[in-house]
Enzyme design. Structure first.
Site, PDB file in Angstrom:
ATOM      1  N   GLU A 166      39.541  43.152  46.507  1.00  0.00           N
ATOM      2  CA  GLU A 166      40.782  43.932  46.505  1.00  0.00           C
ATOM      3  C   GLU A 166      40.696  45.246  47.273  1.00  0.00           C
ATOM      4  O   GLU A 166      40.794  46.341  46.694  1.00  0.00           O
ATOM      5  CB  GLU A 166      41.225  44.223  45.061  1.00  0.00           C
ATOM      6  CG  GLU A 166      41.478  42.982  44.230  1.00  0.00           C
ATOM      7  CD  GLU A 166      42.123  43.294  42.870  1.00  0.00           C
ATOM      8  OE1 GLU A 166      42.331  44.488  42.570  1.00  0.00           O
ATOM      9  OE2 GLU A 166      42.429  42.364  42.135  1.00  0.00           O
ATOM     10  N   GLU A 361      40.534  35.793  40.383  1.00  0.00           N
ATOM     11  CA  GLU A 361      40.826  36.489  39.125  1.00  0.00           C
ATOM     12  C   GLU A 361      42.220  36.140  38.660  1.00  0.00           C
ATOM     13  O   GLU A 361      43.163  36.136  39.444  1.00  0.00           O
ATOM     14  CB  GLU A 361      40.793  38.025  39.287  1.00  0.00           C
ATOM     15  CG  GLU A 361      39.438  38.612  39.516  1.00  0.00           C
ATOM     16  CD  GLU A 361      39.466  40.144  39.619  1.00  0.00           C
ATOM     17  OE1 GLU A 361      40.415  40.781  39.088  1.00  0.00           O
ATOM     18  OE2 GLU A 361      38.546  40.691  40.234  1.00  0.00           O
TER      19      GLU A 361
HETATM   20  C1  FCB Z   1      41.546  43.707  39.174  1.00  0.00           C
HETATM   21  C2  FCB Z   1      40.097  44.085  39.350  1.00  0.00           C
HETATM   22  C3  FCB Z   1      39.218  43.724  38.182  1.00  0.00           C
HETATM   23  C4  FCB Z   1      39.912  43.969  36.864  1.00  0.00           C
HETATM   24  C5  FCB Z   1      41.279  43.353  36.849  1.00  0.00           C
HETATM   25  C6  FCB Z   1      42.024  43.518  35.543  1.00  0.00           C
HETATM   26  O1  FCB Z   1      42.339  44.522  39.984  1.00  0.00           O
HETATM   27  O2  FCB Z   1      39.586  43.456  40.495  1.00  0.00           O
HETATM   28  O3  FCB Z   1      38.009  44.424  38.300  1.00  0.00           O
HETATM   29  O4  FCB Z   1      39.927  45.319  36.577  1.00  0.00           O
HETATM   30  O5  FCB Z   1      42.055  43.884  37.887  1.00  0.00           O
END
Ligand code: FCB
Length: 454
Positions: A166, A361
């Protein structure tokens, strides 16, 4: 609901990040990172929480890997802490830091779990932070050297290498809104950081490929940006602007199209983009084999040509209003909209064809009350995950080349500026005893994995 089956060889796993779980902040020669500094700065992180101990995963990794195996995970995405490998961000590697990832990799492989590496999940060595961090071009070059050093040690066993997690957050939250380390608030610095992060990715991708890495990729947090009113031209313009500043600013150069003109034009109002040098866009376009997608929630925006919008998002200059989330929310205050994941995956597959994707994620924080037996019956998290898996499946049914799904997160952990108060784990962590207790969602996920479906 009907039964859904995922493709054969669909990858099921979980994700974490070094600073959020490892602890052991001073062990074995680890140097300080910008997150150590930030979390120690009063007022930056909820209740002054730090990652000093976190889940103590550095010492408990063997038990954690055993737990992953029990749940049936096929893959585990973890990040490598640059300040463990190079305490000052440059110069000779610290072998004891790499030893940890060596042990972790072997433990995973011994259980048949595929390690997926993230080389940078926000813990920049402080020494590089002191020299400008991501606003300094040299950081990109140092990152490629660091990536090469890690690959030299682990490349014989690890197939999948992703460079950054990110970069939007590193740049915009770190240098634009100041919510994340290093906590600066300067839109021009944020865009300078975007470029140097992309350059770091390109240089590292090239180096990893040359060193023989099999799968090279990057993880983004592209947004599903929606208009408040689908019939409003002003809202459509707001969508276009936010899409440019969050999505196309990364995806276009990564896939060889260079920075979009409208985005460069916008950035130029805030900073002269002299940091983009000849040849950089070619470097950034180094071929990748995998695009990691982190998705949590959609964004609804309205155009505010009168300048009455929000200034939370660097570059939008109050011309965009971000609508307050509606409907059931997670504990982060994020709107729950699985359809946004389908839209996002289909959109990327359409506009940037030929890029295999992996959900690196997806997950949710909820209050997670513990029952009298110490267990956590997190039905809200199960519903969230179930909905998003159905949304991912819908994208596959529409032809998206989606290779797998990694839940965020394996363990409750240090949720950046929110500290430990937001719990994303499918496994509960008691921070006083470090005891791990799989929540109902972990047992549910175990079942999903074993059936390869819902
Ligand atoms: C993302 C991050 C991860 C975590 C999630 C909830 O932006 O990559 O580390 O904090 O959010």
């Amino acid at each position: 609901m009907s039964e859904l089956r995922f493709p054969d060889r669909f990858v099921w796993g979980a994700a974490t990040a070094a600073y959020q779980i490892e602890g052991a902040a001073r062990d074995d020669g680890r140097g300080p990172s910008i997150w150590d500094t930030f979390s120690r700065t009063p007022g930056r992180v909820f209740a002054g929480h730090t990652g000093d101990v976190a889940c103590d995963h550095y010492h408990r990794y063997a038990d954690d890997v055993a737990l992953m195996a029990e749940l049936g995970l096929g893959a585990y995405r973890f990040s490598i802490a640059w300040p463990r490998v190079q305490p000052d961000g440059t110069g000779p590697v610290n072998p004891r830091g790499l030893d940890f990832y060596d042990r972790l990799t072997d433990a995973l492989l011994a259980r048949g779990i595929d390690p997926i590496v993230t080389l940078y999940h926000w813990d920049l060595p402080q020494a590089l932070g002191d020299r400008g961090g991501w606003t300094a071009r040299e950081t990109a070059e140092h990152f490629a050297a660091y990536a090469t050093a890690v690959h030299a040690r682990l490349g014989d066993r690890i197939r999948t290498w992703t460079t950054l997690n990110e970069p939007w957050c590193s740049a915009y939250l770190g240098y634009g809104s100041g919510v994340h380390a290093p906590g600066e608030s300067d839109a021009g610095a944020a865009f300078t950081a975007v470029h140097h992060l992309l350059l770091a990715h390109g240089l590292a991708a090239r180096a990893l490929r040359a060193a023989g890495a099999e799968v090279v990729g990057i993880t983004l947090n592209p947004a599903d940006v929606r208009p408040a009113d689908p019939d409003s031209a002003a809202d459509a313009a707001a969508v276009r602007l936010v899409d440019g500043l969050q999505n196309r600013i990364f995806l276009d150069p990564l896939t060889g199209a260079g920075y979009p003109d409208d985005v460069l034009e916008h950035v130029s109002r805030l900073v002269e983009p002299t940091f983009v040098r000849d040849g950089d866009e070619k470097t950034i376009a180094a071929p990748i084999d995998l695009l990691g997608i982190n998705y949590y929630t959609p964004l609804y925006v309205a155009g505010r040509p009168d300048g009455a919008g929000d200034d939370a998002f660097p570059g939008t200059e109050r011309a965009v209003e971000f609508l307050p989330p509606t409907g059931p929310l997670t504990e982060m205050g994020w709107m729950i909209e699985p359809a946004g994941l389908t839209r996002l995956l289909v959109r990327i597959a359409t506009d940037y064809p030929g890029l295999p994707m992996l959900i690196t994620e997806n997950g949710a924080a909820f209050p997670d009350a513990r029952g009298p037996d110490g267990g956590v019956d997190d039905t809200d998290r199960i519903a969230y995950l179930d909905g998003h898996l159905r949304a991912a499946h819908a994208a596959i049914a529409r032809g998206v080349d989606l290779r797998g799904y990694l839940v965020w997160s394996l363990l409750d952990n240090f949720e950046w500026a929110e500290g430990y108060r937001k719990r994303f784990g499918i496994v509960h962590v008691d921070y006083l005893t470090q005891r791990r207790t799989p929540k109902s969602s972990a047992r549910w996920y175990q079942e999903v994995i074993s059936r390869n479906g819902l």
